[in-house]
Structure formats: C-alpha cells, structure tokens
Design a protein around this motif. Sequence first.
Motif, PDB file in Angstrom:
ATOM      1  N   LYS A  20       0.712  -1.436   0.123  1.00  0.00           N
ATOM      2  CA  LYS A  20       0.101  -0.422  -0.261  1.00  0.00           C
ATOM      3  C   LYS A  20       1.034   1.177  -0.218  1.00  0.00           C
ATOM      4  O   LYS A  20       0.488   2.220  -0.685  1.00  0.00           O
ATOM      5  N   LYS A  23       2.203   2.552  -3.304  1.00  0.00           N
ATOM      6  CA  LYS A  23       0.765   3.031  -4.454  1.00  0.00           C
ATOM      7  C   LYS A  23       0.303   5.046  -3.737  1.00  0.00           C
ATOM      8  O   LYS A  23       0.110   4.779  -3.698  1.00  0.00           O
ATOM      9  N   ARG A  24       1.505   4.761  -2.509  1.00  0.00           N
ATOM     10  CA  ARG A  24       0.893   6.311  -2.068  1.00  0.00           C
ATOM     11  C   ARG A  24       2.189   6.944  -2.005  1.00  0.00           C
ATOM     12  O   ARG A  24       3.663   6.697  -2.652  1.00  0.00           O
ATOM     13  N   GLU A  28       1.281   9.447   3.690  1.00  0.00           N
ATOM     14  CA  GLU A  28      -0.169   8.588   4.213  1.00  0.00           C
ATOM     15  C   GLU A  28       1.268   7.187   3.700  1.00  0.00           C
ATOM     16  O   GLU A  28       0.874   5.960   4.165  1.00  0.00           O
ATOM     17  N   ALA A  29       2.013   7.404   3.255  1.00  0.00           N
ATOM     18  CA  ALA A  29       2.893   6.241   2.966  1.00  0.00           C
ATOM     19  C   ALA A  29       3.821   6.052   3.377  1.00  0.00           C
ATOM     20  O   ALA A  29       3.708   4.848   3.837  1.00  0.00           O
TER      21      ALA A  29
END
Length: 257
Positions: A20, A23-24, A28-29
């Motif tokens: 995840k 992809k960020r 947020e990552a």
Amino acid sequence: MIGSFFRKSKLKAAISHVNKARKREGAEADHHFDSAYKGFSEVIDKDLLFTETLYNWGFALLHQAKTKSGDEAVKLYQDAIEKFSFCRMINADSLGAAIDGGVVYMDLARLKGAAPKDSLYDKALALFQEANRIQSGSASYNLACIHALRNDQEACLSALEDSRDHGSLPLVDDILADSDLDNMKSHHWFIDFVESLKVPEEPEPTPEEKTSEPEVEASSQQPAAETKEPIAEPEKAVPVQEEPATVETPTEEEDKK
C-alpha cells in the motif's frame, strides 16, 4: 502452533502495508511503512532462537576476524557488528551482543590505528555502558580500558573498582598484561589497586601451633553402598511439522507502478 499462525498473519499484514505504501505518497505512504516496520518487529520480537542465532553468528565472525588482517579482518568485524546490532534490535537486553559488540568496535579501532578519541571508541563505550545497564558491572573493566586509553585516571579507577565490586575483574596477571592499561600502570593508585587484589599468603604454623591429630581406628564394617532409584529420562517432544509460510511478494506489474 497458535503462535506460528499469528506470526504468519502479522507478516502478511506487514507486507500488505508495504504494498500500500508503494502506491501512495508523502505522509500516507510513511504511515503504511511505519505500520509495516511495527509488524515486522512484532513477528520477531523476543524470538529467543532467532536472537541466539544472531548472537552466535556475530560471535563467530568476531573471533574469525581476530585471525585475519587488513581488509579481510575489517569486513568480518563489520559483519559481526551487523549481526550484534540486529540481535539487539530484536532484544535490547541481549547482554552478550552489547559486550561483544563493544569489543568489535575496540578491535576495529586498533586494527585501523584509530586515536583513543575516535568515534569507534565512542561506540564501544556506549555499548559497554548499555551492558552495565543490563547487568551492573558486567562491562566495567572494558570501560576502564577505554578510560585508560584516554588517560582519564579518575574514570579508570572508578570503573576498575566497580568491576571488582561486581566480581567481573580478570585475574591480576591478565590485568598487568593488558596493554590497554599501559597508561595507568606507573601511577601509584594503580599499583596500590593491583596490590589490594593479591591474596596474602597464610604464614606456616609454628611448631607450638602444630598439634597431632588423634588416630581414628578403622572400622571393620564397610558402610552400605547407597542405592539410588534410576532416574527416568524425559520424553522427547515430537516435532510438529508446519507448512512453510507463504509470503506475498509484489508482482512485476506492481513494481512498474
């Protein structure tokens, strides 16, 4: 069995967070990366077999490095540092990893001809202090050696006394042969300290003090032999065969994203 199941579950969840995070962006990552790291640490946290393996691996590298020279020795010392560091990351209270990790830095400093104020000695000092936190006095002698190299007489004496008080001092002959302490050996306080460690020889008794012990008649009866019930050996646990964990790995398509 249940513990293994939960570890596999945590590992899968941690890998999912990594996927995840890739992809960020931004905070947020980072949140997903941090969650993944937390999951990874929980999988191996306090795993005694894992930490023991890492420690002994580092211990072997340390002693192999002592038999080598030049770049080959440096590489082995650096590998040992990695193993001890990883071991302490999993178990911060690993006494062996703290002490031997400090020894590695000192050996590496000697190999590189580093000055006593070099950062390698600082790292050794920090690990020895950490070892003393885990077990009081366990690395005080090592600290005394660093203080001696740095010509800090007061700190050296304090560390030697602490090592003595906790029963972790080497033998007197080993102390006198330790080149790390050469800067201290001519000082009166060091000589007095070493002398205080020597056990005084007991004087031989005078003729008046010697007394003849009364003879004891040998008994004709032999004591009965003591018989002991045989001790049953513990049953050996049957190993449980587990299926290897299936770990999700990123696909090539995800790598391109």
